[in-house]
Structures are given as C-alpha cells and as structure tokens.
Design an enzyme around this catalytic site. Sequence first.
Site, mmCIF file in Angstrom:
data_model
loop_
_atom_site.group_PDB
_atom_site.id
_atom_site.type_symbol
_atom_site.label_atom_id
_atom_site.label_comp_id
_atom_site.label_asym_id
_atom_site.label_seq_id
_atom_site.Cartn_x
_atom_site.Cartn_y
_atom_site.Cartn_z
ATOM 1 N N ARG A 59 -33.102 99.393 -4.065
ATOM 2 C CA ARG A 59 -32.907 100.143 -5.312
ATOM 3 C C ARG A 59 -31.681 101.053 -5.290
ATOM 4 O O ARG A 59 -30.876 101.050 -6.228
ATOM 5 C CB ARG A 59 -34.155 101.009 -5.613
ATOM 6 C CG ARG A 59 -35.299 100.238 -6.188
ATOM 7 C CD ARG A 59 -36.622 100.807 -5.702
ATOM 8 N NE ARG A 59 -36.792 100.466 -4.299
ATOM 9 C CZ ARG A 59 -37.341 99.320 -3.883
ATOM 10 N NH1 ARG A 59 -37.851 98.502 -4.746
ATOM 11 N NH2 ARG A 59 -37.406 99.030 -2.595
ATOM 12 N N THR A 60 -31.571 101.858 -4.264
ATOM 13 C CA THR A 60 -30.534 102.896 -4.292
ATOM 14 C C THR A 60 -29.149 102.265 -4.354
ATOM 15 O O THR A 60 -28.322 102.602 -5.214
ATOM 16 C CB THR A 60 -30.659 103.802 -3.049
ATOM 17 O OG1 THR A 60 -32.011 104.251 -2.969
ATOM 18 C CG2 THR A 60 -29.729 104.999 -3.136
ATOM 19 N N LYS A 89 -18.653 100.436 16.983
ATOM 20 C CA LYS A 89 -17.715 100.593 18.109
ATOM 21 C C LYS A 89 -17.648 102.041 18.579
ATOM 22 O O LYS A 89 -16.743 102.422 19.304
ATOM 23 C CB LYS A 89 -16.318 100.133 17.675
ATOM 24 C CG LYS A 89 -16.239 98.673 17.287
ATOM 25 C CD LYS A 89 -14.804 98.262 16.995
ATOM 26 C CE LYS A 89 -14.617 97.940 15.546
ATOM 27 N NZ LYS A 89 -13.223 97.659 15.187
ATOM 28 N N ARG A 110 -26.053 106.172 2.888
ATOM 29 C CA ARG A 110 -27.432 106.238 3.405
ATOM 30 C C ARG A 110 -27.342 106.301 4.916
ATOM 31 O O ARG A 110 -26.579 105.538 5.532
ATOM 32 C CB ARG A 110 -28.268 105.054 2.959
ATOM 33 C CG ARG A 110 -29.630 105.054 3.656
ATOM 34 C CD ARG A 110 -30.619 104.166 3.005
ATOM 35 N NE ARG A 110 -31.115 104.727 1.760
ATOM 36 C CZ ARG A 110 -32.101 104.199 1.040
ATOM 37 N NH1 ARG A 110 -32.682 103.082 1.457
ATOM 38 N NH2 ARG A 110 -32.504 104.749 -0.079
ATOM 39 N N HIS A 138 -33.746 112.763 -0.195
ATOM 40 C CA HIS A 138 -33.297 111.655 -1.038
ATOM 41 C C HIS A 138 -33.182 112.240 -2.455
ATOM 42 O O HIS A 138 -34.014 111.965 -3.327
ATOM 43 C CB HIS A 138 -34.314 110.517 -0.973
ATOM 44 C CG HIS A 138 -33.817 109.193 -1.474
ATOM 45 N ND1 HIS A 138 -32.641 109.043 -2.202
ATOM 46 C CD2 HIS A 138 -34.350 107.940 -1.368
ATOM 47 C CE1 HIS A 138 -32.485 107.767 -2.511
ATOM 48 N NE2 HIS A 138 -33.501 107.074 -2.013
HETATM 49 N N1 CP Z 1 -36.664 104.192 -3.333
HETATM 50 C C1 CP Z 1 -35.656 103.782 -2.549
HETATM 51 O O1 CP Z 1 -34.857 104.588 -2.031
HETATM 52 O O2 CP Z 1 -35.581 102.438 -2.423
HETATM 53 P P1 CP Z 1 -34.551 101.663 -1.490
HETATM 54 O O3 CP Z 1 -34.850 102.056 -0.074
HETATM 55 O O4 CP Z 1 -34.792 100.213 -1.759
HETATM 56 O O5 CP Z 1 -33.164 102.108 -1.869
#
Ligand code: CP
Length: 319
Positions: A59-60, A89, A110, A138
């Site tokens: 999703r993100t 590396k 991420r 998040h």
């Molecule tokens: N909710 C969420 O962060 O989903 P993903 O890990 O798929 O990005």
Amino acid sequence: MKHLISVNDLDHQFISEIMSRAQEYKQRRQYKGRDFWDALSNRLKNRLLITDFFEPSTRTRLSFEAAMLYMGGNVIGTENAAEFSSFKKGESIADNFHVISGYGDIIVGRFLNEGDAHEAANASLVPLINGGDGKGEHPTQALIDLFSIVEKFPDDKAENLRVTFLGDNKYSRTVQSLARLLARFACVSEINFIGPEEVNSELTSFLFEIDTIAENHDHRVTYRVQHQLSPETIGKTDIVYITRSQTERHYFKGLLEGDFVFTTELADLMPEHGLILHPLPRNSELPVEVDDNPRAYYFEQARNGLFVRMALLEALCLT
Ligand code: CP
C-alpha cells in the site's frame, strides 16, 4: 514543515488541511471519474518522487507512486533497497539518503529500524516522508486512519469515542502513530489496548506518553490495558483497530496462537455504527468472514491512502 517523520511533527492546521484536501479529492473522484485525474495532471508536473524502501510494502509504496503519477509527477525508486542499493555494500542510511536527495524533489522511505527515518531526514536535502521505520512510527498511515475515522464520525457525530487497539500494540508502528494522534482529540474519551501480557508489559512508557499528549491538549483520555479479548469491551467500542503480529520484529506466542482473533461474533457485538479498521496486511487475526460485516472498513481505509497521500505530496512539494 520540511520532513514528516512522526505524528508529533503535525500541527492541527496541517492535519485539517490534509483531511479537507483528501476529502475533496475523494468526492471529486467519485463524481468526475476520468476527468478528475485530467484536472490534476499538472499539479506536480516535473516533480520527482523517490521511493527508497528497505522493507516490503504494497500500500504505502504503490499509493504514493500512484498519487505522484496522477498529479503529473515522476517516480523512481527501489522496493528492496536492503538488497538492491549500495546499503548491501555497507553504505550508511545517512549517506544513502544524502546522495539520493540530490536526484529528486521528495523522498518516501521505509526503514528496518526505529530511528532510521530521523537519520535519513537529517541527511536529506529535500522533504523526507517516513513510510514506516521498524517499530517506530508510520505517520502517513495514521493520517489515513484518521481520515477514515472522520468519514464515519464527522464533527457532529464525534463525541465520547471509544477506541480499542487489538493485537500487537507495541511492535506495530501504525498503533504507535495512531494512538498518539488520537490522544490529541477531545472527542476521543477512551483508548483500550488489548493484547498478550508479554506485549502489554512493554507499553508502560507509551501509555505515559499518551496521557501526557492528552493532558497537553487540555483533556483526559481514559485508557485501559487488557491481556484477554473481552467481549464486554468490544461491545462498547466505536472503533476497533486490529493489527497482525509483527513477526518480522519479534515472536510472541500469545499473538500467534489465536487468542486475539477478531471473529464475526465479536464484530456483531459492536454498536451498529461501529467501525472496524486494520492497516493491512492481515493474517489470521482478522478472518475474511468479517469482510461481510457492515462495520468492516479496512479496504476503504486502504483506498483512502491514495487521496491522503495525494494531499500530502502536494502539501510537501509545493511549500
Ligand atoms: N499499511 C501498510 O503500511 O501497508 P504496506 O506495508 O503494504 O505498505
């Protein structure tokens, strides 16, 4: 605001602008279809988003990329920076983000570890959005969650809301962000955390923080920690927020042995106006049978990610 690392970076005005803009996008999308995207296709023309993901995501990453492309911008990135970037590396997070920030206008990262997003932001020359850092935060998911809650409980219906977080409340960064965010709002009167004792025992400093956030916003939130799934609590809950066991970060038996499964029977106990949220992905804690319950909102919640992230990219790229 340059970077978005934690919900604590967000002020009320910014949140309110993102909510309104995302709502406008969602409504216009509903009524105008294809014309809607055409009307937006110059907003971020010639802007470049870089997605640099050290952990898996559906999703993100994809909703940020779609948001940028729909608004006329471009995207480059990697979905597996831990393997395919020079991190493999031995390059540090700081060097990685310093370098790539020279190539684009905004970055979504991420990260494997809590704190990495701060390190990346300190090194970045352009706005950096935290798309999740280990068990840390998040923040963009919390904005999507808030947007989904406001859709169901607009101002005139939002009073004395009782929220229950069910599952991995310590190691799920979405819980960490959303609980901090909700604690600010006077319409939230009660927050419950249900999960295994081994997880709950690690929540002490977090609960103190929630209490302090509410106090700093001149109201009180009653919070309760329960080690067992209580039908009585669920029956009085307006919003249930379920999370999977974050097995990539720990192994807690209680979460994996089915003691915290949100069954259709539990869903039926909620008030009729109740809302069931889950940031997804789900595992066995949320059986597919619950999808048919009228309170289930998690796929709409995921869909809302596009609109909220469009609003965020616009706000952060154009200021
Ligand atoms: N909710 C969420 O962060 O989903 P993903 O890990 O798929 O990005």
